[in-house]
Design a protein around this motif. Structure first.
Motif, PDB file in Angstrom:
ATOM      1  N   VAL A   9      62.456  33.129  26.501  1.00 54.74           N
ATOM      2  CA  VAL A   9      61.477  33.861  25.687  1.00 54.74           C
ATOM      3  C   VAL A   9      60.164  34.011  26.451  1.00 54.74           C
ATOM      4  O   VAL A   9      59.572  35.098  26.502  1.00 54.74           O
ATOM      5  CB  VAL A   9      61.251  33.162  24.328  1.00 54.74           C
ATOM      6  N   LEU A  10      59.706  32.920  27.062  1.00 52.11           N
ATOM      7  CA  LEU A  10      58.472  32.985  27.839  1.00 52.11           C
ATOM      8  C   LEU A  10      58.634  33.909  29.048  1.00 52.11           C
ATOM      9  O   LEU A  10      57.695  34.609  29.430  1.00 52.11           O
ATOM     10  CB  LEU A  10      58.041  31.586  28.284  1.00 52.11           C
ATOM     11  N   GLY A  11      59.834  33.943  29.638  1.00 51.28           N
ATOM     12  CA  GLY A  11      60.106  34.839  30.765  1.00 51.28           C
ATOM     13  C   GLY A  11      59.988  36.295  30.376  1.00 51.28           C
ATOM     14  O   GLY A  11      59.476  37.113  31.144  1.00 51.28           O
ATOM     15  N   ILE A  12      60.464  36.636  29.188  1.00 49.19           N
ATOM     16  CA  ILE A  12      60.349  38.018  28.696  1.00 49.19           C
ATOM     17  C   ILE A  12      58.875  38.391  28.532  1.00 49.19           C
ATOM     18  O   ILE A  12      58.435  39.456  28.985  1.00 49.19           O
ATOM     19  CB  ILE A  12      61.112  38.187  27.369  1.00 49.19           C
ATOM     20  N   LEU A  13      58.114  37.492  27.904  1.00 51.22           N
ATOM     21  CA  LEU A  13      56.682  37.736  27.713  1.00 51.22           C
ATOM     22  C   LEU A  13      55.972  37.841  29.058  1.00 51.22           C
ATOM     23  O   LEU A  13      55.148  38.749  29.276  1.00 51.22           O
ATOM     24  CB  LEU A  13      56.073  36.616  26.860  1.00 51.22           C
ATOM     25  N   GLU A  14      56.307  36.944  29.966  1.00 47.38           N
ATOM     26  CA  GLU A  14      55.715  36.944  31.303  1.00 47.38           C
ATOM     27  C   GLU A  14      55.980  38.267  32.021  1.00 47.38           C
ATOM     28  O   GLU A  14      55.065  38.875  32.597  1.00 47.38           O
ATOM     29  CB  GLU A  14      56.309  35.778  32.098  1.00 47.38           C
ATOM     30  N   GLY A  15      57.218  38.723  31.981  1.00 44.39           N
ATOM     31  CA  GLY A  15      57.582  39.985  32.638  1.00 44.39           C
ATOM     32  C   GLY A  15      56.837  41.165  32.060  1.00 44.39           C
ATOM     33  O   GLY A  15      56.375  42.050  32.794  1.00 44.39           O
ATOM     34  N   PHE A  16      56.700  41.193  30.746  1.00 43.25           N
ATOM     35  CA  PHE A  16      55.999  42.275  30.061  1.00 43.25           C
ATOM     36  C   PHE A  16      54.537  42.340  30.510  1.00 43.25           C
ATOM     37  O   PHE A  16      54.035  43.410  30.888  1.00 43.25           O
ATOM     38  CB  PHE A  16      56.106  42.071  28.544  1.00 43.25           C
ATOM     39  N   ILE A  17      53.861  41.201  30.491  1.00 38.37           N
ATOM     40  CA  ILE A  17      52.445  41.155  30.897  1.00 38.37           C
ATOM     41  C   ILE A  17      52.304  41.540  32.369  1.00 38.37           C
ATOM     42  O   ILE A  17      51.406  42.301  32.754  1.00 38.37           O
ATOM     43  CB  ILE A  17      51.843  39.755  30.636  1.00 38.37           C
ATOM     44  N   TYR A  18      53.188  41.032  33.204  1.00 37.78           N
ATOM     45  CA  TYR A  18      53.159  41.284  34.646  1.00 37.78           C
ATOM     46  C   TYR A  18      53.262  42.773  34.955  1.00 37.78           C
ATOM     47  O   TYR A  18      52.495  43.313  35.751  1.00 37.78           O
ATOM     48  CB  TYR A  18      54.309  40.506  35.293  1.00 37.78           C
ATOM     49  N   VAL A  19      54.208  43.430  34.317  1.00 40.99           N
ATOM     50  CA  VAL A  19      54.423  44.861  34.557  1.00 40.99           C
ATOM     51  C   VAL A  19      53.196  45.676  34.146  1.00 40.99           C
ATOM     52  O   VAL A  19      52.788  46.601  34.850  1.00 40.99           O
ATOM     53  CB  VAL A  19      55.697  45.348  33.819  1.00 40.99           C
ATOM     54  N   ILE A  20      52.595  45.332  33.017  1.00 40.49           N
ATOM     55  CA  ILE A  20      51.412  46.070  32.549  1.00 40.49           C
ATOM     56  C   ILE A  20      50.261  45.927  33.545  1.00 40.49           C
ATOM     57  O   ILE A  20      49.661  46.922  33.968  1.00 40.49           O
ATOM     58  CB  ILE A  20      50.990  45.605  31.143  1.00 40.49           C
ATOM     59  N   ALA A  21      49.954  44.663  33.918  1.00 42.53           N
ATOM     60  CA  ALA A  21      48.815  44.428  34.822  1.00 42.53           C
ATOM     61  C   ALA A  21      49.055  45.080  36.183  1.00 42.53           C
ATOM     62  O   ALA A  21      48.163  45.761  36.714  1.00 42.53           O
ATOM     63  CB  ALA A  21      48.568  42.930  34.977  1.00 42.53           C
ATOM     64  N   LEU A  22      50.223  44.884  36.752  1.00 46.46           N
ATOM     65  CA  LEU A  22      50.494  45.480  38.066  1.00 46.46           C
ATOM     66  C   LEU A  22      50.562  46.998  37.994  1.00 46.46           C
ATOM     67  O   LEU A  22      50.155  47.690  38.933  1.00 46.46           O
ATOM     68  CB  LEU A  22      51.806  44.938  38.640  1.00 46.46           C
ATOM     69  N   GLY A  23      51.064  47.517  36.883  1.00 45.80           N
ATOM     70  CA  GLY A  23      51.119  48.968  36.715  1.00 45.80           C
ATOM     71  C   GLY A  23      49.733  49.584  36.792  1.00 45.80           C
ATOM     72  O   GLY A  23      49.536  50.626  37.430  1.00 45.80           O
ATOM     73  N   ILE A  24      48.776  48.930  36.150  1.00 38.02           N
ATOM     74  CA  ILE A  24      47.395  49.441  36.194  1.00 38.02           C
ATOM     75  C   ILE A  24      46.836  49.347  37.610  1.00 38.02           C
ATOM     76  O   ILE A  24      46.204  50.291  38.110  1.00 38.02           O
ATOM     77  CB  ILE A  24      46.496  48.684  35.187  1.00 38.02           C
ATOM     78  N   VAL A  25      47.083  48.204  38.287  1.00 38.85           N
ATOM     79  CA  VAL A  25      46.575  48.032  39.659  1.00 38.85           C
ATOM     80  C   VAL A  25      47.192  49.087  40.580  1.00 38.85           C
ATOM     81  O   VAL A  25      46.491  49.735  41.355  1.00 38.85           O
ATOM     82  CB  VAL A  25      46.879  46.611  40.193  1.00 38.85           C
TER      83      VAL A  25
END
Length: 185
Positions: free
Chosen positions: A35-51
């Motif tokens: 569950v934490l991995g799913i949340l982690e992946g979601f946040i990661y993709v958003i932040a890196l997508g913006i960068v």
């Protein structure tokens, strides 16, 4: 500027989640780690997508790095507060101290004692205890108040079989399962 703030906040969330996911994986908590991995992946993709959407925006890159660093600090604080798991503690003292052993047992620590041989065949005494991690500092404080020069070593055990801790864990599991059976649907 808004993007940089979003990236920074995302990293403040991402890194503590990453820390908790790693801890739950190491502790064998598969479902929580997933569950934490799913949340982690979601946040990661958003932040890196913006960068990655604008690689000329250095403020976004700095925000990403700063958020990561501050997130590590926050993740470490959270990990220390949660103190998930158990710790085994060995204490070596010069003389048998029955008051110390009694005090530790009185406050709920399981303590085993043994006479051991030190350097030059000197007799020393060793106390062994396995306790919840959130009680490690309490244990050390009690030992230090009775034996200021005690040699104390702690480490995290990987497995348990038998003993005081295992019995207590089994009782808690049985109590939990019984409460689930009796819970209204």
């Amino acid at each position: 500027m808004l993007q940089a703030l979003i990236i920074f906040v995302a990293q403040l969330l991402y890194v503590p989640v990453l820390t908790l996911r790693t801890i739950t994986m190491v502790k064998g908590m598969k479902e929580k780690a997933a569950v934490l991995g799913i949340l982690e992946g979601f946040i990661y993709v958003i932040a890196l997508g913006i960068v990655f959407s604008d690689l000329t925006n250095y403020l976004n890159m700095v925000s990403y790095a700063m958020g990561f660093g501050v997130g590590l600090y926050i993740g470490q604080i959270i990990e220390q507060k949660l103190a998930i798991g158990y710790v085994s503690i060995e204490v070596n003292i010069m003389n048998k101290n029955e008051q110390l052993t009694y005090r530790l047992r009185e406050v709920g620590f399981s303590v085993s004692t043994a006479e051991v041989e030190g350097m030059n065949e000197e007799r020393r005494y060793r106390l062994d205890c396995t306790a919840r991690r959130d009680r490690e500092q309490e244990f050390i404080k009690i030992v230090s108040s009775y034996e200021p020069s005690a040699f104390i070593v702690s480490y995290e055990p990987r497995n348990f079989k038998g003993g005081y801790i295992t019995k207590a864990m089994k009782k808690r599991k049985e109590k939990f399962l019984k409460s689930k059976e009796n819970a209204p649907i």
